[in-house]
Design a protein around this motif. Sequence first.
Motif, PDB file in Angstrom:
ATOM      1  N   PHE A   1     -43.191-179.433  54.293  1.00  0.00           N
ATOM      2  CA  PHE A   1     -41.993-178.487  54.280  1.00  0.00           C
ATOM      3  C   PHE A   1     -42.020-177.480  52.992  1.00  0.00           C
ATOM      4  O   PHE A   1     -42.164-177.935  52.099  1.00  0.00           O
ATOM      5  N   ILE A   2     -41.611-176.466  53.090  1.00  0.00           N
ATOM      6  CA  ILE A   2     -41.403-175.482  52.160  1.00  0.00           C
ATOM      7  C   ILE A   2     -39.987-174.734  52.137  1.00  0.00           C
ATOM      8  O   ILE A   2     -39.542-174.359  53.282  1.00  0.00           O
ATOM      9  N   LYS A   3     -39.395-174.608  50.917  1.00  0.00           N
ATOM     10  CA  LYS A   3     -38.161-173.847  50.896  1.00  0.00           C
ATOM     11  C   LYS A   3     -38.337-172.937  49.662  1.00  0.00           C
ATOM     12  O   LYS A   3     -38.732-173.136  48.687  1.00  0.00           O
ATOM     13  N   ASP A   4     -38.129-171.576  50.088  1.00  0.00           N
ATOM     14  CA  ASP A   4     -38.187-170.647  48.967  1.00  0.00           C
ATOM     15  C   ASP A   4     -36.853-170.865  48.198  1.00  0.00           C
ATOM     16  O   ASP A   4     -35.885-170.216  48.752  1.00  0.00           O
ATOM     17  N   ILE A   5     -36.884-170.826  47.109  1.00  0.00           N
ATOM     18  CA  ILE A   5     -35.598-171.156  46.257  1.00  0.00           C
ATOM     19  C   ILE A   5     -35.692-169.840  45.122  1.00  0.00           C
ATOM     20  O   ILE A   5     -34.893-170.065  44.100  1.00  0.00           O
TER      21      ILE A   5
ATOM     22  N   LYS B   1     -32.745-163.991  45.168  1.00  0.00           N
ATOM     23  CA  LYS B   1     -33.067-162.837  45.876  1.00  0.00           C
ATOM     24  C   LYS B   1     -32.243-161.689  44.880  1.00  0.00           C
ATOM     25  O   LYS B   1     -31.616-161.811  44.522  1.00  0.00           O
TER      26      LYS B   1
END
Length: 151
Positions: free
Chosen positions: A144-148, A151
């Motif tokens: 599982f990958i979450k871009d934190i 932005k």
Amino acid sequence: TGRECDVMIKEFDGSLKMAEELLLIDSESFRDIPYTPDMLCEKIRKNNCYKVFIYYEENIPVAYLGLLYVSNLHYDGMWVDLIAVRKKFQNRGIGKILLKYAEEKAKESSLEVLTGLVKSDNISSLSMFKNSDFKYDDVGFKLFIKDIKKK
């Protein structure tokens, strides 16, 4: 190939020269390191659990290996983070040499497990790991990958 050449693997020493060599290898392989040489030096220097090794032929930087040492309650091992080989040097067994080198580093550190994370569309790397007696786990774990990043 039958030709002899001077091969050497060196651990990243924090120098701008080696950072530039890493970026050269990246620019001719994955093209995914978004840092200047200064930033790259700092990023590697501040992570004591991460080691980078550069593979040279005749003093030419050809490939690199990134290793992440991990020890926690259920895992005492090393992750092969990345093996990158410049395009014109690919398909010559250099990745396999670096994977074997990672195994030796893990054994030197008395680690129990060596793990590789490979993108599912990277057929040559998948083959390399399978042919090097790594067991493929498509049931036990899911990534599982979450871009934190802000932005």
